[in-house]
Design an enzyme around this catalytic site. Structure first.
Site, PDB file in Angstrom:
ATOM      1  N   GLU A   1      33.234  42.751  35.895  1.00 22.12           N
ATOM      2  CA  GLU A   1      33.887  42.931  34.602  1.00 22.12           C
ATOM      3  C   GLU A   1      35.134  42.059  34.442  1.00 22.12           C
ATOM      4  O   GLU A   1      35.465  41.638  33.338  1.00 22.12           O
ATOM      5  CB  GLU A   1      34.266  44.406  34.406  1.00 22.12           C
ATOM      6  CG  GLU A   1      33.094  45.377  34.478  1.00 22.12           C
ATOM      7  CD  GLU A   1      32.285  45.437  33.197  1.00 22.12           C
ATOM      8  OE1 GLU A   1      32.413  44.514  32.369  1.00 22.12           O
ATOM      9  OE2 GLU A   1      31.523  46.397  33.030  1.00 22.12           O
TER      10      GLU A   1
ATOM     11  N   SER B   1      34.657  47.436  45.693  1.00 17.81           N
ATOM     12  CA  SER B   1      35.079  46.754  44.469  1.00 17.81           C
ATOM     13  C   SER B   1      34.331  45.438  44.273  1.00 17.81           C
ATOM     14  O   SER B   1      34.491  44.491  45.046  1.00 17.81           O
ATOM     15  CB  SER B   1      36.589  46.481  44.513  1.00 17.81           C
ATOM     16  OG  SER B   1      36.963  45.616  43.458  1.00 17.81           O
TER      17      SER B   1
ATOM     18  N   LYS C   1      43.088  45.615  35.169  1.00 20.93           N
ATOM     19  CA  LYS C   1      43.164  45.737  36.636  1.00 20.93           C
ATOM     20  C   LYS C   1      42.032  44.971  37.304  1.00 20.93           C
ATOM     21  O   LYS C   1      42.170  44.506  38.445  1.00 20.93           O
ATOM     22  CB  LYS C   1      43.185  47.203  37.053  1.00 20.93           C
ATOM     23  CG  LYS C   1      41.979  48.037  36.625  1.00 20.93           C
ATOM     24  CD  LYS C   1      40.822  47.993  37.611  1.00 20.93           C
ATOM     25  CE  LYS C   1      39.639  48.758  37.081  1.00 20.93           C
ATOM     26  NZ  LYS C   1      38.459  48.659  37.974  1.00 20.93           N
TER      27      LYS C   1
ATOM     28  N   LYS D   1      34.664  49.426  31.445  1.00 20.23           N
ATOM     29  CA  LYS D   1      36.022  48.902  31.504  1.00 20.23           C
ATOM     30  C   LYS D   1      36.011  47.444  31.073  1.00 20.23           C
ATOM     31  O   LYS D   1      35.434  46.592  31.761  1.00 20.23           O
ATOM     32  CB  LYS D   1      36.584  49.036  32.925  1.00 20.23           C
ATOM     33  CG  LYS D   1      36.619  50.483  33.413  1.00 20.23           C
ATOM     34  CD  LYS D   1      37.065  50.623  34.857  1.00 20.23           C
ATOM     35  CE  LYS D   1      37.080  52.092  35.279  1.00 20.23           C
ATOM     36  NZ  LYS D   1      37.559  52.287  36.666  1.00 20.23           N
TER      37      LYS D   1
ATOM     38  N   ASN E   1      34.868  43.365  41.814  1.00 23.09           N
ATOM     39  CA  ASN E   1      35.824  42.355  41.393  1.00 23.09           C
ATOM     40  C   ASN E   1      36.552  41.757  42.596  1.00 23.09           C
ATOM     41  O   ASN E   1      36.728  40.545  42.690  1.00 23.09           O
ATOM     42  CB  ASN E   1      36.825  42.968  40.411  1.00 23.09           C
ATOM     43  CG  ASN E   1      36.178  43.318  39.083  1.00 23.09           C
ATOM     44  OD1 ASN E   1      35.978  42.459  38.242  1.00 23.09           O
ATOM     45  ND2 ASN E   1      35.836  44.590  38.902  1.00 23.09           N
TER      46      ASN E   1
ATOM     47  N   THR F   1      40.881  49.115  43.227  1.00 23.26           N
ATOM     48  CA  THR F   1      40.050  47.955  42.920  1.00 23.26           C
ATOM     49  C   THR F   1      40.482  46.724  43.712  1.00 23.26           C
ATOM     50  O   THR F   1      39.658  45.868  44.035  1.00 23.26           O
ATOM     51  CB  THR F   1      40.081  47.657  41.409  1.00 23.26           C
ATOM     52  OG1 THR F   1      39.829  48.856  40.694  1.00 23.26           O
ATOM     53  CG2 THR F   1      39.027  46.643  41.027  1.00 23.26           C
TER      54      THR F   1
END
Length: 335
Positions: A279, A252, A189, A106, A254, A246
């Site tokens: 990411e 997650s 996202k 992603k 992130n 997420t």
């Protein structure tokens, strides 16, 4: 039964290899490091990424790229987004004409602003690049917890073929022709999740997170439509579905990185502590460049960039979002 190879032995690649093997396919898992491949072969466990999860004996693990690619029906690209181009270059000489390659990473490439399937097709022009995405943490998929994803492909026949390969009683797969929308949702996202995690780290509540998710999906859709994607895609699995999980999940990376920055860590410190590829950090700059290119307003992604790369404090970023000019929520409504 299909012959499937998963390129990339991180948490997601390992989980998908297990899913495909359990679906009855002849499955191979490739690692770019022989020492990791040997550990996976002998311990039958990805101790660093998925501790406690048993890798089926039927999965053949290799570090030989040609072995992983030759005579395969489907190749799954499960390397981090920042490694997709270099890996695709290495793969290109081993790929037959018309090879089906499913990207599951992603991200958006900095500089070129290309989606990952476009990047794969640029490096391997004779392939059929597709995408699998959605709210699907590897930690849960590897344990057989019910999950839904969406496959994007250029033809319905190919999408349905992949749907049948991936789908199981615990992994439901939908199909869509909107590859661009799926990939944009998947990449952007992660940037919104950094903001949501930062808000958590600052000690803000559910109201704040709900606002970030709601306005975040609006930003994602706004850019996607400007680029030619379908608005409906952003209200599906690779849009709002993946955004919710997420922004909220303990799995997650992130959200965790954002949380650490909200508590005062620098971007570098947060990424080091997460110890996995974050990411959203790589997609943030590309998202902002796309917003400028298509003349789209994306205030959350703009503030994330200023926190990540310009030294703005997370608290100041939230304050700036709150005191922006007054807006109408939906311009399609009329009094």
């Amino acid at each position: 039964m299909a012959k499937v190879s998963v390129v990339g032995a991180g948490s997601w690649g390992t989980a998908l290899a297990m899913l495909l093997c359990n679906n009855g396919h002849d499955t191979m898992l490739w690692s770019h490091r022989e020492e990791q491949a040997e550990e996976l072969r002998t311990a039958r466990e990805n101790k660093a990424k998925l501790p406690g999860v048993k890798i089926p004996e039927e999965i053949h693990v290799t570090s030989d790229l040609s072995e992983a690619l030759i005579d395969k029906d489907v190749i799954v690209m499960a390397v981090p987004s920042v490694a997709v181009r270099t890996t695709a270059k290495k793969m290109s000489s081993h790929i037959r004409y018309g090879q089906v390659i499913v990207n599951v990473a992603k991200g958006i490439e900095e500089g070129s602003l290309m989606t990952l399937t476009d990047m794969i097709e640029e490096e391997i022009p004779n392939c059929q690049a597709c995408v699998l995405s959605g709210p699907s943490h590897a930690e849960e998929v590897s344990r057989g917890l019910p999950t839904t994803c969406v496959v994007g492909a250029k033809t319905r026949a190919l999408a349905e073929y992949l749907q049948n390969i991936f789908m199981s009683s615990v992994f439901r797969v939908y199909i869509s022709p909107d590859i661009l929308g799926i990939e944009l949702g998947a990449a952007l996202k992660n940037v919104i999740a950094l903001a949501a995690g930062t808000a958590d780290g600052l000690g803000y509540g559910d109201n704040t997170k709900a606002a970030l998710i709601t306005r975040g999906i609006t930003e994602m859709e706004r850019l996607g439509v400007a680029m030619g994607a379908k608005a409906e895609t952003f209200y599906g699995l690779s849009g709002i579905g993946d955004l919710i999980v997420t922004c909220a999940s303990v799995h997650s990376r992130n959200r965790k990185a954002g949380f650490l920055m909200g508590q005062g860590r620098s971007m570098e410190e947060a990424m080091k502590e997460v110890n996995m590829v974050v990411e959203g950090v790589y997609s943030a700059k590309a998202g902002m460049e796309l917003a400028k290119k298509y003349h789209v307003e994306m205030p959350i992604i703009e503030q994330v960039n200023e926190v990540l790369f310009e030294g703005k404090t997370p608290a100041d970023a939230v304050k700036e979002l709150m005191v922006r000019d007054k807006k109408i929520e939906n311009w399609d409504f009329e009094w």
